[in-house]
Design a protein around this motif. Structure first.
Motif, PDB file in Angstrom:
ATOM      1  N   GLY A  43       0.678  -1.232  -0.068  1.00  0.00           N
ATOM      2  CA  GLY A  43       0.044  -0.080  -0.032  1.00  0.00           C
ATOM      3  C   GLY A  43       0.961   1.295  -0.149  1.00  0.00           C
ATOM      4  N   GLU A  44       1.874   1.347   0.803  1.00  0.00           N
ATOM      5  CA  GLU A  44       2.763   2.290   0.711  1.00  0.00           C
ATOM      6  C   GLU A  44       3.648   2.629  -0.539  1.00  0.00           C
ATOM      7  N   ARG A  45       3.771   1.505  -1.131  1.00  0.00           N
ATOM      8  CA  ARG A  45       4.534   1.760  -2.476  1.00  0.00           C
ATOM      9  C   ARG A  45       3.348   2.195  -3.523  1.00  0.00           C
ATOM     10  N   ARG A  46       2.172   1.751  -3.352  1.00  0.00           N
ATOM     11  CA  ARG A  46       1.177   2.270  -4.257  1.00  0.00           C
ATOM     12  C   ARG A  46       0.879   3.953  -4.037  1.00  0.00           C
ATOM     13  N   MET A  47       0.931   4.265  -2.835  1.00  0.00           N
ATOM     14  CA  MET A  47       0.895   5.725  -2.515  1.00  0.00           C
ATOM     15  C   MET A  47       1.987   6.358  -3.115  1.00  0.00           C
ATOM     16  N   ALA A  48       3.122   5.969  -2.652  1.00  0.00           N
ATOM     17  CA  ALA A  48       4.438   6.531  -3.534  1.00  0.00           C
ATOM     18  C   ALA A  48       4.387   6.896  -4.744  1.00  0.00           C
ATOM     19  N   GLU A  49       3.957   5.824  -5.715  1.00  0.00           N
ATOM     20  CA  GLU A  49       3.764   5.936  -6.959  1.00  0.00           C
ATOM     21  C   GLU A  49       3.170   7.361  -7.424  1.00  0.00           C
ATOM     22  N   GLN A  50       1.834   7.477  -6.602  1.00  0.00           N
ATOM     23  CA  GLN A  50       0.877   8.563  -6.821  1.00  0.00           C
ATOM     24  C   GLN A  50       1.547   9.987  -6.280  1.00  0.00           C
ATOM     25  N   GLY A  51       2.887   9.771  -5.627  1.00  0.00           N
ATOM     26  CA  GLY A  51       3.210  11.159  -4.970  1.00  0.00           C
ATOM     27  C   GLY A  51       2.830  11.357  -3.814  1.00  0.00           C
ATOM     28  N   ARG A  52       2.363  10.284  -3.075  1.00  0.00           N
ATOM     29  CA  ARG A  52       1.663  10.651  -1.548  1.00  0.00           C
ATOM     30  C   ARG A  52       2.367   9.562  -0.645  1.00  0.00           C
ATOM     31  N   SER A  53       2.081   9.886   0.743  1.00  0.00           N
ATOM     32  CA  SER A  53       2.734   9.237   1.809  1.00  0.00           C
ATOM     33  C   SER A  53       1.469   9.081   2.833  1.00  0.00           C
ATOM     34  N   PHE A  54       1.769   8.296   3.684  1.00  0.00           N
ATOM     35  CA  PHE A  54       0.936   7.911   4.888  1.00  0.00           C
ATOM     36  C   PHE A  54       1.259   8.815   5.840  1.00  0.00           C
ATOM     37  N   PRO A  55       0.222  10.005   6.270  1.00  0.00           N
ATOM     38  CA  PRO A  55       0.304  10.785   7.190  1.00  0.00           C
ATOM     39  C   PRO A  55       0.315  10.443   8.660  1.00  0.00           C
ATOM     40  N   TYR A  56       1.132   9.297   9.106  1.00  0.00           N
ATOM     41  CA  TYR A  56       1.040   8.813  10.501  1.00  0.00           C
ATOM     42  C   TYR A  56       2.317   8.760  11.091  1.00  0.00           C
ATOM     43  N   THR A  57       2.324   9.047  12.265  1.00  0.00           N
ATOM     44  CA  THR A  57       3.917   8.475  12.940  1.00  0.00           C
ATOM     45  C   THR A  57       3.471   7.582  14.289  1.00  0.00           C
ATOM     46  N   ALA A  58       4.259   6.496  14.091  1.00  0.00           N
ATOM     47  CA  ALA A  58       4.170   5.519  15.129  1.00  0.00           C
ATOM     48  C   ALA A  58       4.236   6.161  16.197  1.00  0.00           C
ATOM     49  N   MET A  59       3.526   5.667  17.535  1.00  0.00           N
ATOM     50  CA  MET A  59       3.709   6.206  18.841  1.00  0.00           C
ATOM     51  C   MET A  59       4.934   5.646  19.581  1.00  0.00           C
ATOM     52  N   SER A  60       5.062   6.316  20.662  1.00  0.00           N
ATOM     53  CA  SER A  60       6.297   5.958  21.698  1.00  0.00           C
ATOM     54  C   SER A  60       5.472   4.949  22.617  1.00  0.00           C
ATOM     55  N   ARG A  61       6.363   4.408  23.462  1.00  0.00           N
ATOM     56  CA  ARG A  61       6.103   3.623  24.481  1.00  0.00           C
ATOM     57  C   ARG A  61       5.209   4.284  25.605  1.00  0.00           C
ATOM     58  N   ASP A  62       5.673   5.577  25.839  1.00  0.00           N
ATOM     59  CA  ASP A  62       5.093   6.252  26.763  1.00  0.00           C
ATOM     60  C   ASP A  62       3.684   6.599  26.367  1.00  0.00           C
ATOM     61  N   LYS A  63       3.570   6.968  25.077  1.00  0.00           N
ATOM     62  CA  LYS A  63       2.104   7.443  24.635  1.00  0.00           C
ATOM     63  C   LYS A  63       1.317   5.925  24.737  1.00  0.00           C
ATOM     64  N   HIS A  64       1.704   5.078  24.426  1.00  0.00           N
ATOM     65  CA  HIS A  64       0.895   3.704  24.444  1.00  0.00           C
ATOM     66  C   HIS A  64       0.601   3.665  25.711  1.00  0.00           C
ATOM     67  N   LEU A  65       1.311   3.804  26.824  1.00  0.00           N
ATOM     68  CA  LEU A  65       1.115   3.506  28.198  1.00  0.00           C
ATOM     69  C   LEU A  65      -0.053   4.363  28.454  1.00  0.00           C
ATOM     70  N   TYR A  66      -0.195   5.762  27.967  1.00  0.00           N
ATOM     71  CA  TYR A  66      -0.859   6.721  28.322  1.00  0.00           C
ATOM     72  C   TYR A  66      -2.310   6.266  28.029  1.00  0.00           C
ATOM     73  N   ILE A  67      -2.215   5.838  26.582  1.00  0.00           N
ATOM     74  CA  ILE A  67      -3.524   5.485  26.047  1.00  0.00           C
ATOM     75  C   ILE A  67      -4.461   4.466  26.643  1.00  0.00           C
ATOM     76  N   LEU A  68      -3.502   3.604  27.388  1.00  0.00           N
ATOM     77  CA  LEU A  68      -4.386   2.467  28.144  1.00  0.00           C
ATOM     78  C   LEU A  68      -5.013   3.164  29.192  1.00  0.00           C
ATOM     79  N   GLN A  69      -4.438   4.075  29.886  1.00  0.00           N
ATOM     80  CA  GLN A  69      -5.098   4.782  30.957  1.00  0.00           C
ATOM     81  C   GLN A  69      -6.225   5.811  30.330  1.00  0.00           C
ATOM     82  N   ASP A  70      -5.985   6.566  29.470  1.00  0.00           N
ATOM     83  CA  ASP A  70      -6.878   7.331  29.003  1.00  0.00           C
ATOM     84  C   ASP A  70      -8.263   6.801  28.475  1.00  0.00           C
ATOM     85  N   VAL A  71      -7.883   5.468  27.806  1.00  0.00           N
ATOM     86  CA  VAL A  71      -9.170   4.898  27.228  1.00  0.00           C
ATOM     87  C   VAL A  71      -9.791   4.233  28.417  1.00  0.00           C
TER      88      VAL A  71
END
Length: 246
Positions: free
Chosen positions: A50-78
């Protein structure tokens, strides 16, 4: 880059995110009139193809993977957010997930008139039953449970392996979220305005209601939306909440 204007309000939904699930529940439970008019667009993290097909169209996926600290925060927040809504949550375990499996299956479900039912059932399977929705067998089981014919269930289960679906509607969906700058979920758009997160849903719903409201007559009471409204999406290329199933 010029911002893209969304003529119809959009909801980018995602099965992986607990926040997207909570926003879905809030939208259906608290803003049923808004659910009638939004376009429903699947959002998922693409695999290498999917990323390759997006790149062929001049696009990229606008998301950055979360850190471990953010993941732990999400568990509490949810935990807090679900407690506030009296929602029981069962945290799923993801083992080498392929998110094309549940998200691309949405398109054949939609074609079969079961888009809304599939969304509801998939969210419930993941977040309340702890099922692995990246398992093709689980998707087939969900489709069968919706009363769909075996042929449709097979198409849904194999959607991630369908090169035509990937190169067509799947790629268009990824390009749409890239053009809209949907860097996270839940994500809503209306006109040039963007709303990210569960806590932005009330503002988005208010904007949609203001846009769709008829001219006010001085002194006239404000009408209430019907409590049992049917959920029908606004006309679009991919209508996401039209009709029912099963």
């Amino acid at each position: 880059m010029t911002a893209r204007r969304s003529r119809v309000p959009r909801f980018y939904f995602n099965f992986r995110s607990p926040y997207s699930w909570i926003a879905y529940r809030d939208l259906m439970d608290r803003y049923p009139d808004v659910a009638q008019v939004v376009e429903w667009h699947p959002w998922w993290e693409p695999d290498a193809e999917g990323e390759r097909r997006m790149a062929e169209q001049g696009r990229s996926f606008p998301y950055t993977a979360m850190s471990r600290d953010k993941h732990l925060y999400i568990l509490q927040d949810v935990r807090r957010l679900t407690a506030d809504r009296d929602l029981a949550i069962t945290w799923p375990v993801d083992r080498d997930p392929v998110w094309e499996v549940p998200h691309l299956a949405y398109f054949p479900a939609l074609d079969a008139g079961c888009g809304p039912a599939y969304i509801e059932r998939t969210y419930r399977a993941r977040w309340q039953e702890g099922r692995d929705i990246c398992d093709r067998g689980v998707i087939a089981d969900l489709a069968t449970g919706l009363g769909l014919p075996n042929a449709v269930a097979d198409r849904m289960a194999g959607a991630a392996d369908d090169p035509e679906l990937r190169a067509g509607r799947g790629l268009r969906a990824l390009l749409d979220l890239s053009r809209d700058g949907a860097f996270g979920v839940p994500f809503f758009t209306l006109g040039y305005d963007k709303y990210w997160g569960v806590d932005r849903l009330p503002a988005f719903a208010g904007a949609v209601r203001s846009r769709d409201a008829p001219p006010r007559v001085p002194g006239a009471p404000t009408p209430e939306p019907p409590a049992d409204a049917d959920f029908v999406a606004a006309p679009s290329g991919d209508q996401g909440h039209a009709g029912g199933c099963g």
